[in-house]
Motif scaffolding. Structure first.
Motif, PDB file in Angstrom:
ATOM      1  N   ILE A   1      64.739  11.411 -28.611  1.00  7.77           N
ATOM      2  CA  ILE A   1      63.730  12.375 -29.046  1.00  7.77           C
ATOM      3  C   ILE A   1      63.711  13.461 -27.972  1.00  7.77           C
ATOM      4  CG2 ILE A   1      61.335  12.725 -29.727  1.00  7.77           C
ATOM      5  CD1 ILE A   1      61.243   9.534 -29.815  1.00  7.77           C
ATOM      6  N   ARG A   2      63.932  14.707 -28.370  1.00  9.28           N
ATOM      7  CA  ARG A   2      64.001  15.813 -27.424  1.00  9.28           C
ATOM      8  C   ARG A   2      62.751  16.680 -27.525  1.00  9.28           C
ATOM      9  NH1 ARG A   2      69.268  14.949 -29.264  1.00  9.28           N
ATOM     10  NH2 ARG A   2      68.853  16.083 -31.188  1.00  9.28           N
ATOM     11  N   PHE A   3      62.203  17.004 -26.368  1.00  6.49           N
ATOM     12  CA  PHE A   3      61.038  17.886 -26.293  1.00  6.49           C
ATOM     13  C   PHE A   3      61.408  19.092 -25.457  1.00  6.49           C
ATOM     14  CE2 PHE A   3      59.337  13.568 -26.813  1.00  6.49           C
ATOM     15  CZ  PHE A   3      58.625  13.739 -27.982  1.00  6.49           C
ATOM     16  N   LYS A   4      61.638  20.223 -26.116  1.00  6.72           N
ATOM     17  CA  LYS A   4      62.014  21.452 -25.412  1.00  6.72           C
ATOM     18  C   LYS A   4      60.795  22.137 -24.805  1.00  6.72           C
ATOM     19  CE  LYS A   4      66.264  22.083 -27.878  1.00  6.72           C
ATOM     20  NZ  LYS A   4      66.822  22.472 -29.152  1.00  6.72           N
ATOM     21  N   LYS A   5      59.623  21.894 -25.385  1.00  5.06           N
ATOM     22  CA  LYS A   5      58.383  22.467 -24.860  1.00  5.06           C
ATOM     23  C   LYS A   5      57.505  21.313 -24.380  1.00  5.06           C
ATOM     24  CE  LYS A   5      58.572  26.609 -27.590  1.00  5.06           C
ATOM     25  NZ  LYS A   5      57.919  27.512 -28.512  1.00  5.06           N
ATOM     26  N   ILE A   6      57.319  21.263 -23.095  1.00  2.00           N
ATOM     27  CA  ILE A   6      56.583  20.158 -22.468  1.00  2.00           C
ATOM     28  C   ILE A   6      55.188  20.012 -23.065  1.00  2.00           C
ATOM     29  CG2 ILE A   6      55.532  19.437 -20.280  1.00  2.00           C
ATOM     30  CD1 ILE A   6      58.101  20.525 -18.910  1.00  2.00           C
TER      31      ILE A   6
ATOM     32  N   LYS B   1      68.686  19.137 -18.859  1.00  2.00           N
ATOM     33  CA  LYS B   1      68.716  20.548 -18.473  1.00  2.00           C
ATOM     34  C   LYS B   1      67.702  21.395 -19.246  1.00  2.00           C
ATOM     35  CE  LYS B   1      71.806  24.457 -17.865  1.00  2.00           C
ATOM     36  NZ  LYS B   1      73.172  24.950 -17.981  1.00  2.00           N
ATOM     37  N   ASN B   2      67.656  21.231 -20.572  1.00  2.00           N
ATOM     38  CA  ASN B   2      66.805  22.087 -21.395  1.00  2.00           C
ATOM     39  C   ASN B   2      65.695  21.358 -22.131  1.00  2.00           C
ATOM     40  OD1 ASN B   2      68.279  24.524 -20.846  1.00  2.00           O
ATOM     41  ND2 ASN B   2      69.907  23.721 -22.140  1.00  2.00           N
ATOM     42  N   PHE B   3      65.473  20.101 -21.804  1.00  2.00           N
ATOM     43  CA  PHE B   3      64.441  19.347 -22.512  1.00  2.00           C
ATOM     44  C   PHE B   3      64.094  18.072 -21.766  1.00  2.00           C
ATOM     45  CE2 PHE B   3      68.606  18.281 -24.269  1.00  2.00           C
ATOM     46  CZ  PHE B   3      68.624  16.898 -24.249  1.00  2.00           C
TER      47      PHE B   3
ATOM     48  N   GLN C   1      58.273  17.098 -13.603  1.00  2.04           N
ATOM     49  CA  GLN C   1      57.748  15.942 -12.884  1.00  2.04           C
ATOM     50  C   GLN C   1      56.443  15.472 -13.523  1.00  2.04           C
ATOM     51  OE1 GLN C   1      55.979  16.043  -8.667  1.00  2.04           O
ATOM     52  NE2 GLN C   1      58.183  15.731  -8.344  1.00  2.04           N
ATOM     53  N   GLN C   2      55.574  16.416 -13.859  1.00  4.42           N
ATOM     54  CA  GLN C   2      54.300  16.069 -14.488  1.00  4.42           C
ATOM     55  C   GLN C   2      54.522  15.434 -15.857  1.00  4.42           C
ATOM     56  OE1 GLN C   2      52.240  19.850 -14.324  1.00  4.42           O
ATOM     57  NE2 GLN C   2      51.164  19.266 -12.451  1.00  4.42           N
ATOM     58  N   ALA C   3      55.439  15.980 -16.634  1.00  4.25           N
ATOM     59  CA  ALA C   3      55.705  15.447 -17.973  1.00  4.25           C
ATOM     60  C   ALA C   3      56.291  14.039 -17.893  1.00  4.25           C
ATOM     61  CB  ALA C   3      56.652  16.374 -18.740  1.00  4.25           C
ATOM     62  N   ILE C   4      57.260  13.832 -17.020  1.00  6.32           N
ATOM     63  CA  ILE C   4      57.869  12.507 -16.879  1.00  6.32           C
ATOM     64  C   ILE C   4      56.840  11.521 -16.348  1.00  6.32           C
ATOM     65  CG2 ILE C   4      59.613  11.161 -15.626  1.00  6.32           C
ATOM     66  CD1 ILE C   4      60.866  12.755 -17.877  1.00  6.32           C
ATOM     67  N   ASN C   5      56.006  11.956 -15.424  1.00 11.13           N
ATOM     68  CA  ASN C   5      54.941  11.092 -14.897  1.00 11.13           C
ATOM     69  C   ASN C   5      53.993  10.660 -16.006  1.00 11.13           C
ATOM     70  OD1 ASN C   5      54.560   9.953 -12.386  1.00 11.13           O
ATOM     71  ND2 ASN C   5      54.028  11.902 -11.430  1.00 11.13           N
ATOM     72  N   GLU C   6      53.625  11.595 -16.873  1.00  6.61           N
ATOM     73  CA  GLU C   6      52.706  11.272 -17.975  1.00  6.61           C
ATOM     74  C   GLU C   6      53.382  10.334 -18.979  1.00  6.61           C
ATOM     75  OE1 GLU C   6      49.094  11.112 -19.897  1.00  6.61           O
ATOM     76  OE2 GLU C   6      49.542  11.931 -17.923  1.00  6.61           O
TER      77      GLU C   6
END
Length: 151
Positions: A116-121, A77-79, A20-25
């Motif tokens: 673009i995939r980010f596996k580590k927030i 699911k994973n990113f 939620q924090q990552a998507i918000n940012e």
């Protein structure tokens, strides 16, 4: 992982706190940098930034009732994913992004055609995503789209 929620706010409420924090940012930096004319909407089960039908009445060729998609962000699911159609359509933009990414991020770019995939927030380069969002206006996107995708 598509969802049937109707608003970006509700979409965010369905996510675990870290995502939620990552998507918000991501949402914040995209909205701050996106050229005027794009609209935020739920698009294909994700938070999307689209050319509204009021600016481009023909809509998306896959479904003319839908606005023309440009950028989507999603928690998979994973990113965390950023889908930027301009990267798929513009080799110059893609080359710029790859070069800037390698300067700003120490990990290898994990990318599909427009995803673009980010596996580590903690490795999401928010300022770079904001800059990427600023690179194409709605009118430029319509011109690219019509020249490459619309038949």
């Amino acid at each position: 992982m598509q969802t049937k929620v109707l608003t970006p706010e509700h979409y965010l409420e369905t996510l675990p706190e870290d995502k939620q924090q990552a998507i918000n940012e991501l949402r914040k930096v995209i909205r701050q940098n996106l050229p005027e004319g794009f609209s935020e909407a739920m698009s294909y089960g994700m938070i999307g930034y689209v050319v509204p039908l009021s600016l481009y009445p023909p809509g998306y060729h896959c479904n003319p009732q839908e606005p023309l998609p440009f950028i989507n962000i999603a928690s998979q699911k994973n990113f965390i994913a950023v889908y930027h159609m301009g990267l798929y359509a513009s080799p110059e933009l893609l080359n710029w992004f790859k070069e800037e990414y390698s300067k700003q991020v120490k990990t290898k770019l994990d990318m599909g055609k427009s995803c673009i995939r980010f596996k580590k927030i903690e490795q999401i380069p928010y300022p770079l995503i904001g800059e990427l969002a600023s690179k194409i206006t709605p009118q430029q996107w319509i011109e690219i789209y019509e020249s490459q995708f619309k038949r």
